[in-house]
Each structure stands twice: as structure tokens, then as C-alpha cells.
Design a protein around this motif. Structure first.
Motif, PDB file in Angstrom:
ATOM      1  N   ARG A   2      -9.505 103.748  52.129  1.00 18.14           N
ATOM      2  CA  ARG A   2     -10.490 102.676  52.016  1.00 18.14           C
ATOM      3  C   ARG A   2     -10.624 102.279  50.567  1.00 18.14           C
ATOM      4  N   PHE A   3     -10.671 100.967  50.341  1.00 11.33           N
ATOM      5  CA  PHE A   3     -10.895 100.497  48.991  1.00 11.33           C
ATOM      6  C   PHE A   3     -12.384 100.617  48.666  1.00 11.33           C
ATOM      7  N   PRO A   4     -12.711 101.062  47.432  1.00 10.23           N
ATOM      8  CA  PRO A   4     -14.106 101.290  47.085  1.00 10.23           C
ATOM      9  C   PRO A   4     -14.874 100.019  46.757  1.00 10.23           C
ATOM     10  N   HIS A   5     -14.217  98.889  46.607  1.00  7.40           N
ATOM     11  CA  HIS A   5     -14.880  97.664  46.200  1.00  7.40           C
ATOM     12  C   HIS A   5     -14.777  96.618  47.305  1.00  7.40           C
ATOM     13  N   PRO A   6     -15.704  95.656  47.316  1.00  7.38           N
ATOM     14  CA  PRO A   6     -15.639  94.601  48.344  1.00  7.38           C
ATOM     15  C   PRO A   6     -14.410  93.728  48.146  1.00  7.38           C
ATOM     16  N   PRO A   7     -13.983  93.027  49.187  1.00 10.02           N
ATOM     17  CA  PRO A   7     -12.809  92.159  49.065  1.00 10.02           C
ATOM     18  C   PRO A   7     -13.075  91.019  48.094  1.00 10.02           C
ATOM     19  N   PRO A   8     -12.031  90.516  47.442  1.00 11.51           N
ATOM     20  CA  PRO A   8     -12.237  89.464  46.439  1.00 11.51           C
ATOM     21  C   PRO A   8     -12.600  88.123  47.058  1.00 11.51           C
ATOM     22  N   TYR A   9     -13.306  87.314  46.273  1.00  9.37           N
ATOM     23  CA  TYR A   9     -13.656  85.947  46.667  1.00  9.37           C
ATOM     24  C   TYR A   9     -13.239  84.983  45.566  1.00  9.37           C
ATOM     25  N   PRO A  10     -12.900  83.748  45.939  1.00 12.88           N
ATOM     26  CA  PRO A  10     -12.387  82.791  44.948  1.00 12.88           C
ATOM     27  C   PRO A  10     -13.439  82.406  43.914  1.00 12.88           C
ATOM     28  N   PRO A  11     -12.994  81.889  42.766  1.00 13.96           N
ATOM     29  CA  PRO A  11     -13.925  81.376  41.757  1.00 13.96           C
ATOM     30  C   PRO A  11     -14.487  80.023  42.182  1.00 13.96           C
ATOM     31  N   GLY A  12     -15.318  79.442  41.326  1.00  9.66           N
ATOM     32  CA  GLY A  12     -15.925  78.148  41.613  1.00  9.66           C
ATOM     33  C   GLY A  12     -14.919  77.012  41.573  1.00  9.66           C
ATOM     34  N   PRO A  13     -15.343  75.824  42.023  1.00  9.56           N
ATOM     35  CA  PRO A  13     -14.419  74.684  42.142  1.00  9.56           C
ATOM     36  C   PRO A  13     -13.733  74.300  40.839  1.00  9.56           C
ATOM     37  N   GLU A  14     -14.458  74.303  39.726  1.00 12.56           N
ATOM     38  CA  GLU A  14     -13.860  73.851  38.465  1.00 12.56           C
ATOM     39  C   GLU A  14     -12.743  74.788  38.019  1.00 12.56           C
ATOM     40  N   ARG A  15     -13.019  76.096  38.045  1.00 16.99           N
ATOM     41  CA  ARG A  15     -11.976  77.055  37.650  1.00 16.99           C
ATOM     42  C   ARG A  15     -10.818  77.030  38.648  1.00 16.99           C
ATOM     43  N   SER A  16     -11.129  76.930  39.931  1.00 13.63           N
ATOM     44  CA  SER A  16     -10.067  76.874  40.939  1.00 13.63           C
ATOM     45  C   SER A  16      -9.138  75.689  40.688  1.00 13.63           C
ATOM     46  N   ALA A  17      -9.717  74.532  40.362  1.00 14.32           N
ATOM     47  CA  ALA A  17      -8.901  73.340  40.114  1.00 14.32           C
ATOM     48  C   ALA A  17      -7.987  73.548  38.910  1.00 14.32           C
ATOM     49  N   GLY A  18      -8.530  74.144  37.856  1.00 11.32           N
ATOM     50  CA  GLY A  18      -7.711  74.400  36.670  1.00 11.32           C
ATOM     51  C   GLY A  18      -6.579  75.373  36.955  1.00 11.32           C
ATOM     52  N   LEU A  19      -6.857  76.400  37.736  1.00 15.02           N
ATOM     53  CA  LEU A  19      -5.828  77.383  38.076  1.00 15.02           C
ATOM     54  C   LEU A  19      -4.725  76.758  38.930  1.00 15.02           C
ATOM     55  N   ARG A  20      -5.114  75.878  39.834  1.00 19.27           N
ATOM     56  CA  ARG A  20      -4.117  75.219  40.686  1.00 19.27           C
ATOM     57  C   ARG A  20      -3.210  74.306  39.868  1.00 19.27           C
ATOM     58  N   THR A  21      -3.777  73.644  38.874  1.00 26.19           N
ATOM     59  CA  THR A  21      -2.954  72.811  37.989  1.00 26.19           C
ATOM     60  C   THR A  21      -1.929  73.667  37.251  1.00 26.19           C
ATOM     61  N   LEU A  22      -2.374  74.808  36.734  1.00 25.53           N
ATOM     62  CA  LEU A  22      -1.458  75.717  36.044  1.00 25.53           C
ATOM     63  C   LEU A  22      -0.388  76.239  36.994  1.00 25.53           C
ATOM     64  N   PHE A  23      -0.781  76.547  38.231  1.00 20.40           N
ATOM     65  CA  PHE A  23       0.157  77.049  39.234  1.00 20.40           C
ATOM     66  C   PHE A  23       1.225  75.987  39.535  1.00 20.40           C
ATOM     67  N   ALA A  24       0.789  74.757  39.741  1.00 16.32           N
ATOM     68  CA  ALA A  24       1.730  73.669  40.033  1.00 16.32           C
ATOM     69  C   ALA A  24       2.679  73.443  38.863  1.00 16.32           C
ATOM     70  N   ASP A  25       2.160  73.476  37.643  1.00 19.05           N
ATOM     71  CA  ASP A  25       3.009  73.276  36.464  1.00 19.05           C
ATOM     72  C   ASP A  25       4.054  74.371  36.352  1.00 19.05           C
ATOM     73  N   GLU A  26       3.639  75.609  36.569  1.00 19.05           N
ATOM     74  CA  GLU A  26       4.581  76.731  36.476  1.00 19.05           C
ATOM     75  C   GLU A  26       5.623  76.667  37.584  1.00 19.05           C
ATOM     76  N   ALA A  27       5.188  76.333  38.784  1.00 20.76           N
ATOM     77  CA  ALA A  27       6.120  76.264  39.916  1.00 20.76           C
ATOM     78  C   ALA A  27       7.166  75.183  39.712  1.00 20.76           C
TER      79      ALA A  27
END
Length: 287
Positions: A2-27
Motif C-alpha cells: 500500500r502506498f502511504p500517500h493519497p493518489p495524485p491530483y492535477p494542478p490548477g488550470p493555468e499551470r496545467s495549460a503551461g505544462l501542456r504547451t511544454l509537452f507539445a513543444d517537446e513532442a
């Protein structure tokens, strides 16, 4: 386990959008970096993974690579060295229970927990070995991802899910037969493209989310990242539309359904009409 910590949840919309842009650029870059893409995926999944956490992952991979012998020899020697370091000394491996956890598909969590799905453990193997100069690559066997060392005509396979055990030809045949019932074909042993590895990781995450309707946000971000890859199944647009409707975003989901209906109308008019009907039903739920 069993993992000792709760499952992860995504960040807020602004950070998520920035991360997706970086992901698309790298891909879409000339030489997409597998570690970077996996870490961006992890940051989209887990609001706790910040820039310091990303740097810590890179440093840990460098540290592990520094513990490998200097140029130990041919492909089998490399495979054995990785097995001894990561599998035996540091305890990286998997078990059936690991399929229950989203963390098992996130590189930063796998490095900490030393547990994960076959493909994420293979990413650890590949990235540590690559840093040390090994001739290493992923091998996308049907139903079970492994790593390969050396040219295909001298290829040595290892199974990170089993602690990096070096495989014989018969072992690979058994893995394929046990996972899918298929016969091993030489075409299954070619090096996997990094973007195909990323898509396969995202497919695993989508499957995890599909089995847990209460975590539909996981399925949604996994689909949306897959859609940012230069090559992806067109039907993912339909899956995204269905997820949006399921999550109560009826107008956006309806528009997506209608857009995808236009794509398929030329080849499958009845399917397109069914999608338009689903779009009308989604809009009706606003009344």
C-alpha cells in the motif's frame, strides 16, 4: 503493498495549460526527450511535482548512472550490470499489485517507490543506461514492455518488471504468449520510438482512469496529452468528447462530437450521424 500517500491530483488550470504547451513543444521537437516528456506527464498528473522535484529526478537518474561500471563490455554485460545495480542493489521491480496505482505510471513516483508498471520501469532502465553510454532501447512486446541492449542481430533483452532479469529467446516467447496468446515475431523486437513509448504510457493511464469513473479527470488529461503527440489515433477526439459530456461539460463535449462527426462522415456516414445525435442529446441536458 500500500502506498502511504493519497493518489495524485492535477494542478490548477493555468499551470496545467503551461505544462501542456511544454509537452507539445517537446513532442514536436527534432529529438523528443523521453525523460522530459515523462516528467511533464507527471507534473500534469501531480500538482506536487514542481521544478525542484523535476530537477531531483534528473539528478537521481544521473546518480544511478554513475554507479554503473565503466563500459562493462557487450550487450549481455550491460544488461547484467543494470540487473545487478537497479534490480538487486536498489530493488526496482514490479508486481501485479502495481497495476492498481496511478503512481506506477509516473516516473517521479517510480523512482521514489522503486515499483511500477513494466514500461515505466523500462524507462528507468533506459534512462540510467543511456546516461552511462549503453546501447539501450525499449522493446514494445505485446502486453509487456522490456528493454534491449545492442544491435538487433546481437540483441539481449531484459525484463525490468522482474528486476532486470536477462531473457532468453524462449523467455520472450513466453512473455508474448502469456500476455496475448500471440507468437513472437521478429518485428516485435525492433527499438521503440520515444513518442510511441509515451503514447503507450498514456494508454495505460487512460485504462486506469476508465476503470475508475470517479477519477475521470485522469482519463481526460491522458487523452488530451495523447492528442498533442504528432501521431495519435484519430478516435481519441471521440473519447475526449465523451469524457467532457460525462463530466458535465455539455457544450464543449457536443462541439467536439460534431467536429469529429465531420471527420468520419466521408468514410462512415452512419457513425457520423450517431455522433451528431449524441451531440444533440448532450445539449439537451442543459435544459
Amino acid at each position: 503493498m500500500r502506498f502511504p500517500h493519497p493518489p495524485p491530483y492535477p494542478p490548477g488550470p493555468e499551470r496545467s495549460a503551461g505544462l501542456r504547451t511544454l509537452f507539445a513543444d517537446e513532442a514536436r521537437s527534432e529529438r523528443p526527450d523521453l525523460t522530459t516528456l515523462c516528467l511533464l506527464m507527471g507534473a500534469v498528473a501531480d500538482r506536487a511535482l514542481d521544478e525542484a522535484g523535476v530537477d531531483a529526478v534528473q539528478m537521481e537518474l544521473d546518480r544511478l548512472a554513475g554507479q554503473l561500471p565503466f563500459r562493462p563490455g557487450g550487450p549481455r554485460s550491460w544488461a547484467t550490470a543494470l540487473h545487478e545495480l537497479l534490480g538487486e542493489r536498489h530493488g526496482f521491480r514490479g508486481s501485479p499489485a502495481d497495476y492498481q496505482w496511478l503512481q506506477s505510471s509516473l516516473l517521479h513516483e517510480v523512482l521514489v517507490r522503486r515499483r511500477g508498471l513494466p514500461i515505466l520501469l523500462s524507462v528507468v532502465w533506459m534512462e540510467v543506461a543511456r546516461r552511462a553510454g549503453a546501447p539501450v532501447y525499449g522493446v514494445a512486446l505485446p502486453g509487456h514492455f522490456v528493454v534491449g541492449f545492442g544491435p538487433v542481430d546481437q540483441q539481449v533483452l531484459a525484463d525490468p518488471f522482474d528486476g532486470g532479469r536477462v531473457l532468453s529467446g524462449g523467455d520472450a516467447e513466453l512473455l508474448v504468449a502469456g500476455a496475448t496468446g500471440e507468437t513472437l515475431d521478429p518485428s516485435m523486437l525492433v527499438p521503440a520510438d520515444p513518442l510511441n513509448v509515451v503514447l503507450r504510457v498514456l494508454n495505460n493511464i487512460r485504462a486506469w482512469g476508465a476503470a475508475r469513473p470517479e477519477r475521470s479527470e485522469v482519463s481526460l488529461w491522458a487523452v488530451e496529452l495523447a492528442l498533442l503527440l504528432p501521431s495519435h489515433p484519430a478516435r481519441l477526439r471521440y473519447e475526449r468528447a465523451r469524457l467532457l459530456v460525462r463530466r458535465g461539460e455539455f457544450l464543449v463535449g457536443a462541439a467536439e462530437l460534431e467536429g469529429y462527426a465531420e471527420v468520419v462522415a466521408a468514410v462512415d456516414p452512419p457513425a457520423a450521424e450517431r455522433m451528431r445525435e449524441q451531440a444533440r442529446a448532450a445539449r439537451a441536458r442543459l435544459n
